[in-house]
Design a protein around this motif. Structure first.
Motif, PDB file in Angstrom:
ATOM      1  N   ASP A 208      13.153  16.065 -16.008  1.00 27.32           N
ATOM      2  CA  ASP A 208      13.008  17.311 -16.757  1.00 27.32           C
ATOM      3  C   ASP A 208      12.517  17.023 -18.173  1.00 27.32           C
ATOM      4  OD1 ASP A 208      14.014  18.844 -14.625  1.00 27.32           O
ATOM      5  OD2 ASP A 208      16.069  18.362 -15.227  1.00 27.32           O
ATOM      6  N   PRO A 209      11.886  17.999 -18.827  1.00 28.99           N
ATOM      7  CA  PRO A 209      11.468  17.815 -20.216  1.00 28.99           C
ATOM      8  C   PRO A 209      12.659  17.486 -21.108  1.00 28.99           C
ATOM      9  CG  PRO A 209      10.453  19.784 -19.267  1.00 28.99           C
ATOM     10  CD  PRO A 209      11.466  19.308 -18.281  1.00 28.99           C
ATOM     11  N   LEU A 210      12.447  16.558 -22.048  1.00 27.90           N
ATOM     12  CA  LEU A 210      13.551  16.095 -22.892  1.00 27.90           C
ATOM     13  C   LEU A 210      13.564  16.758 -24.269  1.00 27.90           C
ATOM     14  CD1 LEU A 210      13.282  12.293 -22.033  1.00 27.90           C
ATOM     15  CD2 LEU A 210      15.102  13.856 -21.323  1.00 27.90           C
ATOM     16  N   GLY A 211      12.473  17.382 -24.653  1.00 26.77           N
ATOM     17  CA  GLY A 211      12.430  18.037 -25.953  1.00 26.77           C
ATOM     18  C   GLY A 211      12.019  17.131 -27.094  1.00 26.77           C
ATOM     19  N   ALA A 212      11.715  15.869 -26.803  1.00 29.91           N
ATOM     20  CA  ALA A 212      11.247  14.915 -27.805  1.00 29.91           C
ATOM     21  C   ALA A 212      10.439  13.844 -27.066  1.00 29.91           C
ATOM     22  CB  ALA A 212      12.421  14.291 -28.553  1.00 29.91           C
ATOM     23  N   PRO A 213       9.587  13.097 -27.766  1.00 26.91           N
ATOM     24  CA  PRO A 213       8.788  12.075 -27.080  1.00 26.91           C
ATOM     25  C   PRO A 213       9.666  11.048 -26.364  1.00 26.91           C
ATOM     26  CG  PRO A 213       7.956  12.457 -29.298  1.00 26.91           C
ATOM     27  CD  PRO A 213       9.243  13.200 -29.201  1.00 26.91           C
ATOM     28  N   LEU A 214       9.214  10.623 -25.196  1.00 24.93           N
ATOM     29  CA  LEU A 214       9.898   9.579 -24.433  1.00 24.93           C
ATOM     30  C   LEU A 214       9.113   8.281 -24.598  1.00 24.93           C
ATOM     31  CD1 LEU A 214      12.093   8.710 -22.383  1.00 24.93           C
ATOM     32  CD2 LEU A 214      10.501   9.374 -20.561  1.00 24.93           C
ATOM     33  N   VAL A 215       9.800   7.219 -24.992  1.00 25.12           N
ATOM     34  CA  VAL A 215       9.190   5.908 -25.192  1.00 25.12           C
ATOM     35  C   VAL A 215       9.816   4.935 -24.199  1.00 25.12           C
ATOM     36  CG1 VAL A 215       8.828   3.984 -26.786  1.00 25.12           C
ATOM     37  CG2 VAL A 215       8.770   6.350 -27.633  1.00 25.12           C
ATOM     38  N   CYS A 216       8.984   4.290 -23.406  1.00 26.08           N
ATOM     39  CA  CYS A 216       9.467   3.256 -22.491  1.00 26.08           C
ATOM     40  C   CYS A 216       9.505   1.924 -23.233  1.00 26.08           C
ATOM     41  CB  CYS A 216       8.555   3.153 -21.271  1.00 26.08           C
ATOM     42  SG  CYS A 216       9.006   1.804 -20.139  1.00 26.08           S
ATOM     43  N   VAL A 217      10.586   1.184 -23.065  1.00 24.81           N
ATOM     44  CA  VAL A 217      10.732  -0.146 -23.647  1.00 24.81           C
ATOM     45  C   VAL A 217      11.040  -1.119 -22.521  1.00 24.81           C
ATOM     46  CG1 VAL A 217      12.052  -1.612 -25.226  1.00 24.81           C
ATOM     47  CG2 VAL A 217      11.562   0.767 -25.855  1.00 24.81           C
ATOM     48  N   VAL A 245      13.013  10.209 -31.018  1.00 28.44           N
ATOM     49  CA  VAL A 245      12.455   9.895 -29.708  1.00 28.44           C
ATOM     50  C   VAL A 245      13.595   9.568 -28.753  1.00 28.44           C
ATOM     51  CG1 VAL A 245      10.320   8.982 -30.690  1.00 28.44           C
ATOM     52  CG2 VAL A 245      12.201   7.415 -30.178  1.00 28.44           C
ATOM     53  N   TYR A 246      13.297   9.669 -27.458  1.00 26.80           N
ATOM     54  CA  TYR A 246      14.194   9.176 -26.425  1.00 26.80           C
ATOM     55  C   TYR A 246      13.617   7.879 -25.871  1.00 26.80           C
ATOM     56  CZ  TYR A 246      16.751  13.600 -26.374  1.00 26.80           C
ATOM     57  OH  TYR A 246      17.514  14.667 -26.716  1.00 26.80           O
ATOM     58  N   VAL A 247      14.482   7.035 -25.301  1.00 32.81           N
ATOM     59  CA  VAL A 247      14.073   5.725 -24.798  1.00 32.81           C
ATOM     60  C   VAL A 247      14.453   5.591 -23.326  1.00 32.81           C
ATOM     61  CG1 VAL A 247      14.491   3.233 -24.950  1.00 32.81           C
ATOM     62  CG2 VAL A 247      14.224   4.586 -27.038  1.00 32.81           C
ATOM     63  N   ALA A 248      13.508   5.098 -22.540  1.00 29.87           N
ATOM     64  CA  ALA A 248      13.785   4.650 -21.177  1.00 29.87           C
ATOM     65  C   ALA A 248      13.667   3.130 -21.196  1.00 29.87           C
ATOM     66  CB  ALA A 248      12.796   5.258 -20.185  1.00 29.87           C
ATOM     67  N   ARG A 261      26.030  -1.902 -26.697  1.00 23.97           N
ATOM     68  CA  ARG A 261      26.265  -0.474 -26.505  1.00 23.97           C
ATOM     69  C   ARG A 261      24.955   0.287 -26.680  1.00 23.97           C
ATOM     70  NH1 ARG A 261      27.377   3.747 -30.038  1.00 23.97           N
ATOM     71  NH2 ARG A 261      28.369   5.545 -29.036  1.00 23.97           N
ATOM     72  N   LEU A 262      24.560   1.008 -25.632  1.00 28.35           N
ATOM     73  CA  LEU A 262      23.346   1.810 -25.694  1.00 28.35           C
ATOM     74  C   LEU A 262      23.676   3.183 -26.263  1.00 28.35           C
ATOM     75  CD1 LEU A 262      21.717   0.877 -22.266  1.00 28.35           C
ATOM     76  CD2 LEU A 262      21.249  -0.083 -24.522  1.00 28.35           C
ATOM     77  N   LEU A 263      22.928   3.597 -27.256  1.00 27.82           N
ATOM     78  CA  LEU A 263      23.200   4.862 -27.934  1.00 27.82           C
ATOM     79  C   LEU A 263      22.660   6.037 -27.135  1.00 27.82           C
ATOM     80  CD1 LEU A 263      22.402   3.668 -31.568  1.00 27.82           C
ATOM     81  CD2 LEU A 263      24.596   3.673 -30.359  1.00 27.82           C
ATOM     82  N   ASP A 264      22.961   7.223 -27.616  1.00 28.61           N
ATOM     83  CA  ASP A 264      22.632   8.444 -26.865  1.00 28.61           C
ATOM     84  C   ASP A 264      21.132   8.643 -26.669  1.00 28.61           C
ATOM     85  OD1 ASP A 264      25.299   8.995 -26.663  1.00 28.61           O
ATOM     86  OD2 ASP A 264      25.348  10.399 -28.354  1.00 28.61           O
ATOM     87  N   HIS A 265      20.309   8.020 -27.506  1.00 30.13           N
ATOM     88  CA  HIS A 265      18.870   8.220 -27.365  1.00 30.13           C
ATOM     89  C   HIS A 265      18.294   7.442 -26.192  1.00 30.13           C
ATOM     90  CE1 HIS A 265      19.011   4.454 -29.580  1.00 30.13           C
ATOM     91  NE2 HIS A 265      17.749   4.246 -29.297  1.00 30.13           N
ATOM     92  N   VAL A 266      19.085   6.550 -25.587  1.00 29.83           N
ATOM     93  CA  VAL A 266      18.651   5.833 -24.383  1.00 29.83           C
ATOM     94  C   VAL A 266      19.067   6.655 -23.173  1.00 29.83           C
ATOM     95  CG1 VAL A 266      18.815   3.705 -23.041  1.00 29.83           C
ATOM     96  CG2 VAL A 266      18.862   3.606 -25.544  1.00 29.83           C
ATOM     97  N   VAL A 267      18.105   7.272 -22.505  1.00 31.01           N
ATOM     98  CA  VAL A 267      18.420   8.224 -21.436  1.00 31.01           C
ATOM     99  C   VAL A 267      18.409   7.589 -20.052  1.00 31.01           C
ATOM    100  CG1 VAL A 267      17.666  10.231 -22.741  1.00 31.01           C
ATOM    101  CG2 VAL A 267      16.003   8.974 -21.357  1.00 31.01           C
TER     102      VAL A 267
END
Length: 383
Positions: A208-217, A245-248, A261-267
């Motif tokens: 689903d859309p996240l509402g912010a850019p998604l960045v793959c790492v 941004v969000y991170v995958a 510990r992975l923070l909330d921005h890591v989806v």
């Protein structure tokens, strides 16, 4: 027609060959994949039959990987490792050629034992690239690594005891778009790069859309095991948390706990299928692996490359040269990473250039169109 595919035991080496192997089977041909025994579960997981080219091998001991920010050292280390790998698998592959009697052998460029076994057995062979062409220095290092293990004049396969004594390939398949290829090394027969990332599922959170850019790492399937590399990517993920941004985080699930510990921005974190994930991403930050770069190019996603091994430096250079992204040295600090990510997310130019390369890839001949050429090569020798 019987087609034997040969590969080094690495996901990034084998996965680019899977679409052509599938296409060959779909055309009604017998296909077999030869790889060291420990890699066979990966082969079988693609739905292709496999056979061991050797017993269990200690890949770390044979390859002796040395993640380093120094380009020349990385090339020498990797090349010698590929040569040693060929020396350990050559006898097994020669036996497979004698017993299974393939009409054609297809290898990837770092798998040197297959072409030797094919030449010795009078079987034509093709080489399929996995991305950029490898520089001559890598081939020279492989020849030296091969000689480390095989005794010249004694460990011969039908009068062949050196990598340089093999016949030239009957077909040179090139999956890299010409505008991205290294200059001066030529181009082979074009074939469309079709991403294959193994058996995995896209997490629901990424559907689903996240509402912010998604960045793959990602640091790939191999490099993330190095503690120094992993520390760098921990810093990158943490720094991205300071941005909107969000991170995958695409990596081996066993290594995820080592990231802290992975923070909330890591989806999402773990094995993620890049082919399904990247169309949802605004950017990918990675180590410069061939499969990662080529999959990002296929989907027109801008890239930030931080290279550590072998050809990663060449991929980083080409990403920057063609404008489809940027590169940074492994010694770059957090500020440089943050600035590069911000610039790429704000820069429509990189996205437009990446989209242009994606169009070139999409226009290339699919693997199914190459199968008749493989048939002609096999029939020409048999006639």
């Amino acid at each position: 027609m019987r087609v034997l595919f040969t590969t080094c035991p690495g996901h990034g080496h084998f996965f680019p060959m899977v679409p052509l192997a599938w296409a060959s089977r779909a055309a009604g041909h017998e296909v077999m994949v030869a790889a060291p025994e420990g890699f066979l579960p990966v082969v079988i997981g693609t739905g292709l039959p496999g056979t061991p080219s050797s017993g269990p091998l200690d890949r770390k001991e044979i390859m002796r990987p040395e993640p380093t920010p120094d380009r020349e050292s990385a090339v020498r280390s990797a090349g010698r490792g590929f040569g040693r790998m060929a020396a350990h698998t050559l006898d097994g592959l020669a036996g497979i050629v004698r017993s299974w009697k393939p009409d054609l052998l297809v290898s990837e460029p770092t798998e040197h034992a297959g072409p030797i076994a094919a030449t010795a057995g009078g079987v034509p062979y093709a080489v399929q690239s996995i991305g950029l062409r490898f520089r001559p220095q890598l081939h020279a290092a492989a020849a030296a690594g091969f000689a480390d293990v095989r005794r010249p004049g004694l460990d011969k396969i039908d009068k062949i005891d050196k990598i340089d004594e093999v016949a030239p390939p009957a077909l040179d398949l090139d999956v890299c778009p010409p505008e991205f290829q290294l200059p001066g090394l030529g181009n082979g027969r074009p074939m469309r790069y079709v991403p294959y990332n193994g058996a995995s599922a896209l997490p629901p959170a990424l559907g689903d859309p996240l509402g912010a850019p998604l960045v793959c790492v990602t640091a790939g399937s191999f490099l993330a095991r190095d503690e120094g590399v992993r520390r760098l990517f921990v810093d990158i993920v943490d720094e991205l948390g300071r941005m909107r941004v969000y991170v995958a985080l695409a990596m081996d699930p066993d290594l995820v706990p080592l990231m802290g510990r992975l923070l909330d921005h890591v989806v999402a974190a773990g094995w993620l299928p890049l082919d399904l994930l990247l169309p949802r991403c605004a950017l990918i930050v990675h180590h410069g692996g061939a499969g990662t770069v080529m999959t990002a190019l296929t989907h027109g996603v801008p890239q930030l490359v931080i290279p550590y091994l072998m050809d990663g430096f060449d991929y980083a250079d080409q990403v920057a040269r063609t404008g489809v992204g940027r590169s940074l040295p492994a010694t770059a600090g957090r500020d440089a990473v943050r600035e590069a990510v911000a610039a790429l997310l704000d820069d429509d130019g990189s996205a437009a250039k990446a989209a242009g390369v994606a169009e070139t890839i999409a226009a290339g001949p699919a693997p199914a169109r190459i199968v008749p050429e493989l048939e002609s090569i096999a029939q020409g020798v048999a006639a």
